[in-house]
Every structure is written in structure tokens, then in C-alpha cells.
Design an enzyme around this catalytic site. Structure first.
Site, PDB file in Angstrom:
ATOM      1  N   ASP A   1       0.860  -1.183   0.000  1.00  0.00           N
ATOM      2  CA  ASP A   1       0.000   0.000   0.000  1.00  0.00           C
ATOM      3  C   ASP A   1       0.894   1.231   0.000  1.00  0.00           C
ATOM      4  O   ASP A   1       2.075   1.160   0.284  1.00  0.00           O
ATOM      5  CB  ASP A   1      -1.024  -0.026   1.140  1.00  0.00           C
ATOM      6  CG  ASP A   1      -0.402  -0.111   2.508  1.00  0.00           C
ATOM      7  OD1 ASP A   1       0.818   0.057   2.599  1.00  0.00           O
ATOM      8  OD2 ASP A   1      -1.127  -0.351   3.477  1.00  0.00           O
TER       9      ASP A   1
ATOM     10  N   ASP B   1      -2.584   8.334  -2.288  1.00  0.00           N
ATOM     11  CA  ASP B   1      -3.851   9.069  -2.207  1.00  0.00           C
ATOM     12  C   ASP B   1      -3.986   9.675  -0.829  1.00  0.00           C
ATOM     13  O   ASP B   1      -3.223   9.359   0.080  1.00  0.00           O
ATOM     14  CB  ASP B   1      -5.033   8.125  -2.478  1.00  0.00           C
ATOM     15  CG  ASP B   1      -5.174   7.063  -1.393  1.00  0.00           C
ATOM     16  OD1 ASP B   1      -4.140   6.688  -0.789  1.00  0.00           O
ATOM     17  OD2 ASP B   1      -6.293   6.600  -1.141  1.00  0.00           O
TER      18      ASP B   1
ATOM     19  N   GLY C   1     -10.947   4.419   1.715  1.00  0.00           N
ATOM     20  CA  GLY C   1     -11.663   5.350   2.565  1.00  0.00           C
ATOM     21  C   GLY C   1     -12.970   4.825   3.122  1.00  0.00           C
ATOM     22  O   GLY C   1     -13.856   5.591   3.487  1.00  0.00           O
TER      23      GLY C   1
ATOM     24  N   ASP D   1      -8.151  -6.949   2.268  1.00  0.00           N
ATOM     25  CA  ASP D   1      -7.094  -7.073   3.272  1.00  0.00           C
ATOM     26  C   ASP D   1      -7.631  -6.500   4.568  1.00  0.00           C
ATOM     27  O   ASP D   1      -8.490  -5.621   4.550  1.00  0.00           O
ATOM     28  CB  ASP D   1      -5.832  -6.290   2.867  1.00  0.00           C
ATOM     29  CG  ASP D   1      -5.964  -4.807   3.191  1.00  0.00           C
ATOM     30  OD1 ASP D   1      -5.395  -4.360   4.201  1.00  0.00           O
ATOM     31  OD2 ASP D   1      -6.669  -4.086   2.453  1.00  0.00           O
TER      32      ASP D   1
ATOM     33  N   CYS E   1     -11.298 -28.338  11.291  1.00  0.00           N
ATOM     34  CA  CYS E   1     -10.364 -27.371  10.687  1.00  0.00           C
ATOM     35  C   CYS E   1      -9.001 -28.037  10.515  1.00  0.00           C
ATOM     36  O   CYS E   1      -8.522 -28.742  11.408  1.00  0.00           O
ATOM     37  CB  CYS E   1     -10.252 -26.138  11.586  1.00  0.00           C
ATOM     38  SG  CYS E   1      -8.979 -24.965  11.047  1.00  0.00           S
TER      39      CYS E   1
ATOM     40  N   CYS F   1      -6.096 -26.407  10.029  1.00  0.00           N
ATOM     41  CA  CYS F   1      -4.973 -25.493  10.274  1.00  0.00           C
ATOM     42  C   CYS F   1      -3.979 -26.133  11.243  1.00  0.00           C
ATOM     43  O   CYS F   1      -4.321 -27.094  11.942  1.00  0.00           O
ATOM     44  CB  CYS F   1      -5.476 -24.155  10.821  1.00  0.00           C
ATOM     45  SG  CYS F   1      -5.752 -24.150  12.610  1.00  0.00           S
TER      46      CYS F   1
ATOM     47  N   CYS G   1      -5.411 -26.399  14.941  1.00  0.00           N
ATOM     48  CA  CYS G   1      -6.530 -27.330  15.182  1.00  0.00           C
ATOM     49  C   CYS G   1      -6.144 -28.788  14.960  1.00  0.00           C
ATOM     50  O   CYS G   1      -6.745 -29.676  15.559  1.00  0.00           O
ATOM     51  CB  CYS G   1      -7.721 -26.968  14.295  1.00  0.00           C
ATOM     52  SG  CYS G   1      -8.518 -25.414  14.789  1.00  0.00           S
TER      53      CYS G   1
ATOM     54  N   HIS H   1      -4.473 -19.958  12.939  1.00  0.00           N
ATOM     55  CA  HIS H   1      -5.846 -20.438  12.757  1.00  0.00           C
ATOM     56  C   HIS H   1      -6.688 -19.389  12.031  1.00  0.00           C
ATOM     57  O   HIS H   1      -7.410 -19.704  11.074  1.00  0.00           O
ATOM     58  CB  HIS H   1      -6.501 -20.782  14.096  1.00  0.00           C
ATOM     59  CG  HIS H   1      -7.981 -21.002  13.953  1.00  0.00           C
ATOM     60  ND1 HIS H   1      -8.508 -22.201  13.504  1.00  0.00           N
ATOM     61  CD2 HIS H   1      -9.042 -20.156  14.117  1.00  0.00           C
ATOM     62  CE1 HIS H   1      -9.832 -22.079  13.411  1.00  0.00           C
ATOM     63  NE2 HIS H   1     -10.168 -20.851  13.780  1.00  0.00           N
TER      64      HIS H   1
END
Length: 384
Positions: free
Chosen positions: A91, A145, A223, A273, A311, A313, A316, A342
Site C-alpha cells: 500500500d 492518495d 476510505g 485485506d 479445521c 490449520c 486445530c 488459525h
């Protein structure tokens, strides 16, 4: 440069494929936020590969302040520096114009900052932002910006948006110049423009039409999530996204919760994001398909189940809520790390499900079922 292919539409929801010099991005996508070239919570780039991360996002301003973009360039660019071979979006530093309001002064040339670390003066305008991002050699650079508060007065908002447009032309010219230079690490660096205008629909749509004419690599809606309500945000997306090119990726900056993402995908957004999954994880707040839970709550002290049943991950697959709660209470870094892993896995996997639902033409049913699951949990677990 980047090639965006619209693979499928389901209502306004888009399923796309974005080819970049650092690999293909399947959209809709959630970018995992690593502000200073690392995800907070001791998460490595090897971890990011394991949990299905497609794009990492780093911050131009923070890396310029420390370690310095020249240092990153000397180390071969951000990809080499942080050992990540997939796409990176940087960014522009524009959001810091908003968040460091007490430390800056905005002029036509750019913005005078005081570093939040040591107080030294920093000047950043469109050209400086592009030069820094070119040194970082990210896949996608964001235009510089101004991000005015969403509830700014109309006259200020119009002036700000006009200046952001002038800055965008300068960003494009400078990045085109840098991409042709011999010493530039990534000569295929792409530029996304940013739509601004707060909650003024007419300012937003006029700005969207104006920047769409520049034929950039992608377009962001900036914004939002800076003071307006969720409903106002959705109304703005309803108005703005149809004014942006369908055949280019759209990016809703800094958003958001799983519910925000489901609603914004339904309005044609490709990229997201947000710091929520990592920030919440560091505080023991973890996401499940039934909403968010707080592992500090006493009811998890003897809970032998994983954060979320089924899950896959790293947390988990091996650890219980009780153990992770103990780590958090003991201030062991492993507790934070497991929660962040996670949450990022949860977000990345949510995007996979979203892509499948759009492909199969069942996005509306999928969205409805997901949102109902979240809200039932909120009613049941309102003490969380």
C-alpha cells in the site's frame, strides 16, 4: 503486466484469475497483512505457504521508515528479503496520511510527515511513494492518495478527491518511468488506482468513472471502514463498483469481518485485506464457522476440543482450546502464533469456499447460510 480473466459471474459476484509476474492470484482473495514484511504473531513465510496464502501485503511507509526501502532494494527486493515467491501488494503510505493526522501536513506536492518512530521529517508525494514501492519491488503498487475521514464535509471531500486524482496521474507517469529503468528489480510492477469520496455517492461515482479511463491494472475502493456504518459502506459499493471496469480486479481496502467480505463479494469485489485475523488472534479471539470466540473465557479451561472441529490449520490439527488458552494466559508467544495461524487459515479457506460457490452458481445460498451461522453464534455467545 497483469492479465485479469473473469471466469464466472454469479449475480454481481466475480470469480477471476489474475496473472502476475510472481504467479497467479485466484479471486476473490484475502491478502494476509504483514505490515513490516512479517505477519505479527511470529508467523513465517513458510507458514503462509502452508495455510494457503496467495498474496502478502506490506506497508510502504513502515518499510521506508524501517529498515529503509534502499536497504530492501540492496537485499534484492521484498520477495528475496522476506523469502516469499508469491505476489506482494504494497500500500502506498496514503492511509498513514489519515492515521497519523497529528503528525502530518498535506500540500499539493505531497505530505510532510514526522516519523512515528524517531520524529524525523519525511516527505512523501506520488513520486516518492512510487520510488519507494519500486525499490521494494512488490508485484502491485498502490497509488498515493489521501484517505480523508469518511464523515468529512462535502467541500473538503471534493477538494481531497480532486487532489487524489492529480496525484494518480503523477503516480502513473512516475511508475511508467521507473519500470523502464535498468536498475529496477521488478519492471513489471503494476499500479492500482484508488477511488475516494467518503459517503458521497455522486463524488464516488464521478471519481470512479474518471480513474477508470486511465486503464490501470486494477482499482481499489478506499476510505471505507473509517467511521461510516456497514450499511453506508454497502450502499457506496452498490453505487461505485458498477462504475469500475468489470474486466479489471477490484479491491476493497482494509475490510474486514467475514460478514463484510461475504457482502462485498456479492457486490463485485475481488481483493480484500484487513488486520482483524492477526490482531484478534494475538488477543485470543478466534474465528469459527459459528462466529468468533474468546479463548480467555473460563469455559474453555477444560475444553479438549480444537478451536474448530474439522479445521485443518496447524493449531486445530494438534492442540486443544484448553492448551491454547493456557498459553495465552501464561503470555507464551506460541499461544498468539497458533491463534493467528488459525485465523489466517480460516480467512484463506473462507475465500476458497467463496470461489467454489461462485463457480457452482450457488453464491446466494452459500452467503445466506454463512451469515446465519455467524449471527446464531453471536446470539448464543453474546458474552464473548
Amino acid at each position: 503486466m497483469g492479465t485479469y480473466t473473469l471466469l464466472k459471474k454469479d449475480g454481481r459476484a466475480k470469480r477471476g484469475r489474475f496473472e502476475t509476474v510472481h504467479g497467479v492470484i485466484q479471486t476473490p482473495v484475502f491478502m494476509n497483512v504483514g505490515t513490516a514484511a512479517a505477519i505479527k504473531g511470529a508467523v513465517s513465510t513458510m507458514d503462509l505457504q502452508e495455510i494457503g496464502t496467495q498474496v502478502e501485503l506490506s506497508n510502504t511507509y513502515h518499510l521506508h521508515v524501517r529498515p529503509g526501502d534502499e536497504v530492501v532494494k540492496k537485499m534484492g527486493g521484498l520477495h528475496k528479503f522476506m523469502v516469499w515467491d508469491k505476489p506482494i501488494l504494497t500500500d502506498s503510505g496514503g492511509f498513514q496520511v489519515f492515521s497519523l493526522a497529528g503528525l502530518r501536513k498535506i500540500r499539493e506536492e505531497g505530505v510532510q510527515f514526522h516519523s512515528h518512530i524517531d520524529g524525523r521529517k519525511i516527505f512523501m508525494g506520488p513520486e516518492e511513494s512510487m520510488q519507494i514501492q519500486s525499490n521494494l519491488a512488490s508485484t502491485i503498487a498502490m497509488a498515493f492518495d489521501e484517505c480523508p475521514p469518511a464523515l468529512s464535509e462535502r467541500s473538503y471531500m471534493q477538494q481531497s478527491v480532486d487532489r487524489t486524482t492529480r496525484w494518480l496521474y503523477r503516480c502513473k507517469a512516475e511508475l511508467d518511468r521507473l519500470n523502464q529503468q535498468e536498475g529496477t528489480i521488478n519492471q513489471q510492477q503494476m499500479l492500482f488506482g484508488i477511488n475516494q469520496g467518503g459517503i458521497f455517492g455522486d463524488i464516488r461515482t464521478a471519481h470512479a468513472k474518471q480513474i477508470a479511463e486511465l486503464d490501470l491494472d486494477g482499482y481499489a475502493v478506499g476510505g471505507l471502514a473509517v467511521g461510516e456504518t456497514h450499511e453506508q459502506m454497502y450502499q457506496i459499493l452498490d453505487q461505485v463498483v458498477p462504475c469500475l471496469p468489470l474486466e479489471k480486479p477490484t479491491y476493497l481496502m482494509g475490510v474486514g469481518t467475514p460478514a463484510n467480505i461475504l457482502e462485498a463479494v456479492d457486490r463485485g469485489i475481488d481483493f480484500f485485506d484487513c488486520v482483524y485475523p492477526s490482531r484478534n488472534g494475538r488477543h485470543g479471539h478466534v474465528y469459527t464457522k459459528y462466529g468468533k470466540i474468546n479463548l480467555f473465557n473460563a469455559k474453555y479451561e477444560l475444553d479438549g476440543s480444537p478451536i474448530e472441529e474439522g479445521c485443518q490449520c496447524p493449531a486445530c490439527r494438534s492442540y486443544s482450546r484448553a492448551y491454547i488458552r493456557h498459553l495465552l494466559k501464561a503470555k507464551e508467544m506460541l499461544g498468539m502464533r497458533l491463534c493467528v495461524l488459525h485465523n489466517l487459515y480460516f480467512y484463506n479457506h473462507l475465500m476458497e469456499e467463496i470461489r467454489e460457490a461462485i463457480e457452482e452458481g450457488r453464491y446466494q445460498e452459500y452467503k445466506k447460510a454463512k451469515l446465519e451461522g455467524f449471527s446464531l453464534a453471536e446470539q448464543k455467545d453474546c458474552g464473548e
